[in-house]
Design a protein around this motif. Structure first.
Motif, PDB file in Angstrom:
ATOM      1  N   ILE A 127     -73.790 -49.926  18.284  1.00 43.25           N
ATOM      2  CA  ILE A 127     -74.704 -51.190  18.562  1.00 43.25           C
ATOM      3  C   ILE A 127     -75.807 -50.474  19.528  1.00 43.25           C
ATOM      4  CG2 ILE A 127     -74.848 -53.257  20.331  1.00 43.25           C
ATOM      5  CD1 ILE A 127     -71.683 -53.617  19.958  1.00 43.25           C
ATOM      6  N   ALA A 128     -75.548 -49.453  20.087  1.00 42.90           N
ATOM      7  CA  ALA A 128     -76.815 -48.986  21.012  1.00 42.90           C
ATOM      8  C   ALA A 128     -77.916 -48.500  19.773  1.00 42.90           C
ATOM      9  CB  ALA A 128     -76.391 -47.846  21.777  1.00 42.90           C
ATOM     10  N   ALA A 129     -77.192 -47.864  18.772  1.00 45.00           N
ATOM     11  CA  ALA A 129     -78.007 -47.058  17.612  1.00 45.00           C
ATOM     12  C   ALA A 129     -79.162 -48.216  16.995  1.00 45.00           C
ATOM     13  CB  ALA A 129     -77.303 -46.366  16.812  1.00 45.00           C
ATOM     14  N   THR A 130     -78.314 -49.308  16.847  1.00 47.82           N
ATOM     15  CA  THR A 130     -78.660 -50.388  15.992  1.00 47.82           C
ATOM     16  C   THR A 130     -80.112 -51.204  16.711  1.00 47.82           C
ATOM     17  OG1 THR A 130     -76.763 -50.754  14.804  1.00 47.82           O
ATOM     18  CG2 THR A 130     -78.310 -52.564  14.732  1.00 47.82           C
ATOM     19  N   LEU A 131     -79.747 -51.514  17.967  1.00 50.97           N
ATOM     20  CA  LEU A 131     -80.691 -52.174  18.717  1.00 50.97           C
ATOM     21  C   LEU A 131     -81.575 -51.293  19.432  1.00 50.97           C
ATOM     22  CD1 LEU A 131     -78.179 -54.867  20.197  1.00 50.97           C
ATOM     23  CD2 LEU A 131     -79.793 -55.093  17.895  1.00 50.97           C
ATOM     24  N   HIS A 132     -81.527 -49.903  19.377  1.00 49.20           N
ATOM     25  CA  HIS A 132     -82.318 -48.847  19.915  1.00 49.20           C
ATOM     26  C   HIS A 132     -82.387 -49.087  21.384  1.00 49.20           C
ATOM     27  CE1 HIS A 132     -83.987 -48.110  16.078  1.00 49.20           C
ATOM     28  NE2 HIS A 132     -84.066 -49.569  15.781  1.00 49.20           N
ATOM     29  N   ILE A 133     -81.250 -49.228  21.851  1.00 50.19           N
ATOM     30  CA  ILE A 133     -80.847 -49.345  23.603  1.00 50.19           C
ATOM     31  C   ILE A 133     -79.893 -48.346  23.810  1.00 50.19           C
ATOM     32  CG2 ILE A 133     -81.713 -51.549  23.772  1.00 50.19           C
ATOM     33  CD1 ILE A 133     -78.695 -52.717  23.674  1.00 50.19           C
ATOM     34  N   SER A 134     -79.478 -48.085  25.280  1.00 47.92           N
ATOM     35  CA  SER A 134     -78.592 -46.885  25.640  1.00 47.92           C
ATOM     36  C   SER A 134     -77.202 -47.691  25.381  1.00 47.92           C
ATOM     37  CB  SER A 134     -78.798 -46.517  26.881  1.00 47.92           C
ATOM     38  OG  SER A 134     -78.809 -47.476  27.989  1.00 47.92           O
ATOM     39  N   GLU A 135     -76.309 -46.717  25.067  1.00 46.93           N
ATOM     40  CA  GLU A 135     -74.863 -47.366  25.221  1.00 46.93           C
ATOM     41  C   GLU A 135     -74.527 -47.914  26.644  1.00 46.93           C
ATOM     42  OE1 GLU A 135     -70.315 -45.435  23.906  1.00 46.93           O
ATOM     43  OE2 GLU A 135     -72.643 -44.263  23.818  1.00 46.93           O
ATOM     44  N   GLU A 136     -75.063 -47.380  27.730  1.00 41.14           N
ATOM     45  CA  GLU A 136     -74.681 -47.994  29.030  1.00 41.14           C
ATOM     46  C   GLU A 136     -75.364 -49.376  29.086  1.00 41.14           C
ATOM     47  OE1 GLU A 136     -73.184 -48.636  32.654  1.00 41.14           O
ATOM     48  OE2 GLU A 136     -72.689 -46.783  31.344  1.00 41.14           O
ATOM     49  N   THR A 137     -76.604 -49.719  28.520  1.00 42.18           N
ATOM     50  CA  THR A 137     -76.971 -50.981  28.597  1.00 42.18           C
ATOM     51  C   THR A 137     -76.293 -51.883  27.711  1.00 42.18           C
ATOM     52  OG1 THR A 137     -79.258 -50.076  28.738  1.00 42.18           O
ATOM     53  CG2 THR A 137     -79.249 -52.386  27.693  1.00 42.18           C
ATOM     54  N   VAL A 138     -75.667 -51.334  26.663  1.00 43.80           N
ATOM     55  CA  VAL A 138     -74.705 -52.164  25.656  1.00 43.80           C
ATOM     56  C   VAL A 138     -73.635 -52.843  26.579  1.00 43.80           C
ATOM     57  CG1 VAL A 138     -73.151 -52.239  23.636  1.00 43.80           C
ATOM     58  CG2 VAL A 138     -75.386 -51.020  23.481  1.00 43.80           C
ATOM     59  N   LYS A 139     -73.040 -51.666  27.399  1.00 44.60           N
ATOM     60  CA  LYS A 139     -71.919 -52.045  28.242  1.00 44.60           C
ATOM     61  C   LYS A 139     -72.248 -53.170  28.997  1.00 44.60           C
ATOM     62  CE  LYS A 139     -69.783 -47.327  27.771  1.00 44.60           C
ATOM     63  NZ  LYS A 139     -69.541 -46.393  28.584  1.00 44.60           N
ATOM     64  N   VAL A 140     -73.533 -53.346  29.870  1.00 46.80           N
ATOM     65  CA  VAL A 140     -73.797 -54.039  30.742  1.00 46.80           C
ATOM     66  C   VAL A 140     -73.930 -55.571  30.078  1.00 46.80           C
ATOM     67  CG1 VAL A 140     -75.604 -54.856  32.248  1.00 46.80           C
ATOM     68  CG2 VAL A 140     -75.308 -52.504  32.228  1.00 46.80           C
ATOM     69  N   HIS A 141     -74.458 -55.634  28.933  1.00 43.67           N
ATOM     70  CA  HIS A 141     -74.516 -56.731  28.288  1.00 43.67           C
ATOM     71  C   HIS A 141     -73.395 -57.295  27.826  1.00 43.67           C
ATOM     72  CE1 HIS A 141     -78.922 -56.673  28.066  1.00 43.67           C
ATOM     73  NE2 HIS A 141     -79.185 -55.762  27.402  1.00 43.67           N
ATOM     74  N   ILE A 142     -72.600 -56.444  27.393  1.00 48.57           N
ATOM     75  CA  ILE A 142     -71.130 -57.128  26.873  1.00 48.57           C
ATOM     76  C   ILE A 142     -70.395 -57.626  28.321  1.00 48.57           C
ATOM     77  CG2 ILE A 142     -68.650 -56.345  26.161  1.00 48.57           C
ATOM     78  CD1 ILE A 142     -70.279 -54.478  24.267  1.00 48.57           C
ATOM     79  N   ARG A 143     -70.434 -56.840  29.338  1.00 48.31           N
ATOM     80  CA  ARG A 143     -69.875 -57.359  30.409  1.00 48.31           C
ATOM     81  C   ARG A 143     -70.268 -58.728  30.905  1.00 48.31           C
ATOM     82  NH1 ARG A 143     -71.977 -54.506  35.943  1.00 48.31           N
ATOM     83  NH2 ARG A 143     -73.679 -56.313  35.385  1.00 48.31           N
ATOM     84  N   ASN A 144     -71.744 -59.026  30.806  1.00 43.18           N
ATOM     85  CA  ASN A 144     -72.254 -60.210  31.098  1.00 43.18           C
ATOM     86  C   ASN A 144     -71.798 -61.303  30.258  1.00 43.18           C
ATOM     87  OD1 ASN A 144     -73.539 -59.148  33.455  1.00 43.18           O
ATOM     88  ND2 ASN A 144     -75.354 -58.565  32.379  1.00 43.18           N
ATOM     89  N   LEU A 145     -72.031 -61.077  29.018  1.00 40.36           N
ATOM     90  CA  LEU A 145     -71.673 -62.139  28.043  1.00 40.36           C
ATOM     91  C   LEU A 145     -70.178 -62.544  28.222  1.00 40.36           C
ATOM     92  CD1 LEU A 145     -70.167 -61.075  25.086  1.00 40.36           C
ATOM     93  CD2 LEU A 145     -72.622 -59.919  24.764  1.00 40.36           C
ATOM     94  N   LEU A 146     -69.374 -61.558  28.322  1.00 32.99           N
ATOM     95  CA  LEU A 146     -67.816 -61.856  28.530  1.00 32.99           C
ATOM     96  C   LEU A 146     -67.775 -62.940  29.595  1.00 32.99           C
ATOM     97  CD1 LEU A 146     -65.814 -58.620  27.941  1.00 32.99           C
ATOM     98  CD2 LEU A 146     -66.447 -60.428  26.179  1.00 32.99           C
ATOM     99  N   ARG A 147     -68.529 -62.592  30.636  1.00 36.20           N
ATOM    100  CA  ARG A 147     -68.354 -63.382  31.871  1.00 36.20           C
ATOM    101  C   ARG A 147     -68.896 -64.824  31.777  1.00 36.20           C
ATOM    102  NH1 ARG A 147     -72.018 -64.536  35.217  1.00 36.20           N
ATOM    103  NH2 ARG A 147     -73.323 -62.852  34.674  1.00 36.20           N
ATOM    104  N   LYS A 148     -69.961 -64.872  31.244  1.00 40.95           N
ATOM    105  CA  LYS A 148     -70.513 -66.146  30.813  1.00 40.95           C
ATOM    106  C   LYS A 148     -69.802 -67.101  29.761  1.00 40.95           C
ATOM    107  CE  LYS A 148     -75.330 -64.719  31.425  1.00 40.95           C
ATOM    108  NZ  LYS A 148     -76.665 -64.495  30.538  1.00 40.95           N
ATOM    109  N   LEU A 149     -69.104 -66.351  28.786  1.00 44.67           N
ATOM    110  CA  LEU A 149     -68.232 -66.915  27.975  1.00 44.67           C
ATOM    111  C   LEU A 149     -66.747 -67.320  28.156  1.00 44.67           C
ATOM    112  CD1 LEU A 149     -69.233 -65.289  24.571  1.00 44.67           C
ATOM    113  CD2 LEU A 149     -70.102 -67.436  25.400  1.00 44.67           C
ATOM    114  N   ASP A 150     -66.525 -66.757  29.462  1.00 50.45           N
ATOM    115  CA  ASP A 150     -65.379 -66.996  30.340  1.00 50.45           C
ATOM    116  C   ASP A 150     -63.981 -66.409  29.247  1.00 50.45           C
ATOM    117  OD1 ASP A 150     -63.616 -67.559  32.293  1.00 50.45           O
ATOM    118  OD2 ASP A 150     -63.214 -69.523  31.554  1.00 50.45           O
ATOM    119  N   VAL A 151     -64.334 -65.232  28.752  1.00 49.05           N
ATOM    120  CA  VAL A 151     -63.335 -64.468  27.847  1.00 49.05           C
ATOM    121  C   VAL A 151     -63.026 -62.991  28.519  1.00 49.05           C
ATOM    122  CG1 VAL A 151     -63.671 -65.847  25.594  1.00 49.05           C
ATOM    123  CG2 VAL A 151     -64.861 -63.857  26.219  1.00 49.05           C
ATOM    124  N   ARG A 152     -61.968 -62.556  28.298  1.00 45.68           N
ATOM    125  CA  ARG A 152     -61.647 -61.231  28.739  1.00 45.68           C
ATOM    126  C   ARG A 152     -61.693 -59.871  27.923  1.00 45.68           C
ATOM    127  NH1 ARG A 152     -59.124 -61.660  33.526  1.00 45.68           N
ATOM    128  NH2 ARG A 152     -58.396 -63.545  34.114  1.00 45.68           N
TER     129      ARG A 152
END
Length: 211
Positions: A170-195
């Motif tokens: 995902i990081a390579a596809t979106l041209h962002i860092s892997e750490e940034t991907v992890k942050v986005h995933i953490r936030n979207l899981l919280r917003k969608l209320d899934v684990r």
């Protein structure tokens, strides 16, 4: 005296308010104020430069609003805990900031000792809310479309997750860092209320069937 273990940035367009907040935070030896920002643009620049652990963010500011600043910080994958500190207890403001990724929403008229304790709890990973804010959130009706809460970048990441890509891919596809991907995933899981990313994928694919 304990050495500061958590760095913090204050974002507020009132110098007197920033000074007061800094003086309050100085009472907690585990917190170190490393930056102040007068507006959203400065906040973004300082967040990139210093990577603070915590950002205290005002809602109503000249130029970029607190909401726009919060969205920009989250879209860039800033990993800081972001705690809103404002005078506004309006439901719409609270919902908008929480949906945009705030980790807490605190009111400026709180008792200083309580406010300091809440900031410290928020810095350590808790979601912290003033009592009136917590009451509003507890009685909130669920949104009919949870995906409306996601930022554009979080939606991009979710689409790639649904394709089965790894964080690295995902990081390579979106041209962002892997750490940034992890942050986005953490936030979207919280917003969608899934684990899990699997649960998020199921929710996303189910929503696509009804489009």
């Amino acid at each position: 005296m304990a050495k500061p273990s958590l760095t913090i940035m204050i974002v507020d367009d009132h110098p007197l308010m920033r000074r007061g907040i800094r003086q309050l935070l100085a009472l907690e030896p585990r917190l170190e104020v490393v930056a102040e920002a007068n507006n959203g643009t400065e906040a973004l620049a300082e967040a990139r430069r210093l990577s603070p652990d915590v950002i205290l963010l005002d809602l109503n500011m000249k130029g970029m609003s607190g909401l726009d600043t919060l969205k920009a910080l989250r879209n860039e994958g800033i990993a800081a805990r972001i705690l809103v500190l404002t005078v506004s207890d309006a439901r719409n403001d609270i919902y908008a900031m929480v949906d945009a990724g705030a980790d807490g929403y605190l009111l400026k008229d709180s008792e200083p000792e309580l406010l300091l304790a809440q900031v410290m709890r928020g810095a350590k990973g808790e979601n912290v809310f003033s009592d009136a804010v917590a009451d509003y959130l507890a009685t909130r009706q669920p949104t009919s479309n949870p995906f409306k809460q996601l930022t554009e970048r979080e939606l991009d990441v979710l689409q790639e997750v649904a394709r089965g890509l790894s964080n690295k891919e995902i990081a390579a596809t979106l041209h962002i860092s892997e750490e940034t991907v992890k942050v986005h995933i953490r936030n979207l899981l919280r917003k969608l209320d899934v684990r899990s990313r699997v649960a998020a994928t199921v929710l996303w694919l189910e929503s696509r069937r009804h489009v």
